[in-house]
Design a protein around this motif. Sequence first.
Motif, mmCIF file in Angstrom:
data_model
loop_
_atom_site.group_PDB
_atom_site.id
_atom_site.type_symbol
_atom_site.label_atom_id
_atom_site.label_comp_id
_atom_site.label_asym_id
_atom_site.label_seq_id
_atom_site.Cartn_x
_atom_site.Cartn_y
_atom_site.Cartn_z
ATOM 1 N N LEU A 14 36.919 -42.077 28.362
ATOM 2 C CA LEU A 14 38.168 -42.291 27.783
ATOM 3 C C LEU A 14 38.025 -41.736 26.344
ATOM 4 O O LEU A 14 37.275 -42.302 25.399
ATOM 5 N N LEU A 18 43.140 -43.784 24.261
ATOM 6 C CA LEU A 18 43.190 -44.290 25.307
ATOM 7 C C LEU A 18 42.580 -45.612 25.407
ATOM 8 O O LEU A 18 42.898 -46.539 26.283
ATOM 9 N N ASN A 21 44.368 -48.286 23.645
ATOM 10 C CA ASN A 21 45.561 -48.827 24.353
ATOM 11 C C ASN A 21 45.214 -49.463 25.630
ATOM 12 O O ASN A 21 45.831 -50.716 25.761
ATOM 13 N N GLU A 84 45.239 -45.966 36.237
ATOM 14 C CA GLU A 84 45.852 -44.711 35.653
ATOM 15 C C GLU A 84 47.380 -44.729 36.028
ATOM 16 O O GLU A 84 48.346 -44.300 35.288
ATOM 17 N N ARG A 87 48.806 -46.744 33.182
ATOM 18 C CA ARG A 87 48.789 -45.942 32.082
ATOM 19 C C ARG A 87 49.875 -44.722 31.990
ATOM 20 O O ARG A 87 50.387 -44.487 30.818
#
Length: 130
Positions: A14, A18, A21, A84, A87
């Motif tokens: 990552l 990201l 986050n 994902e 995300r």
Amino acid sequence: MLPTKLALILRDDLPPNLAANAAVVLGLTLGARLPDLLGEDAKDADGTLHLGLNTHPVPVLTTSADHLKALHRADGVLKIGFTEVARRSRAYPEYLEALARTEDPEFVAVALYGPRAEVTRLTRKLPLMA
């Protein structure tokens, strides 16, 4: 020594934005699920109030996407996964709909909480995030 342990495990590829986050999303979810881990409010020497913080150390570790899936399937601990699908979703209803259509989602991060020995067994070989 605390009888329980908390660990945050991020996917090792990552980028920093990201990773930050994912850590925030999982931290907020952990805080809501485990309110008893919140310490008491305190005042500094000037009398300024500081709201209580999490009482557990939180190691931030990294591992592969495949290992994150295995950690999310582990027994004996609380597991919170950030995928994902989550995300990429821009609204919670969108996430729920997309997740319902997704088989075997890819994980971005997983938080673990439970008995110290079990969390340690699951994470002892993982490196700290650099």
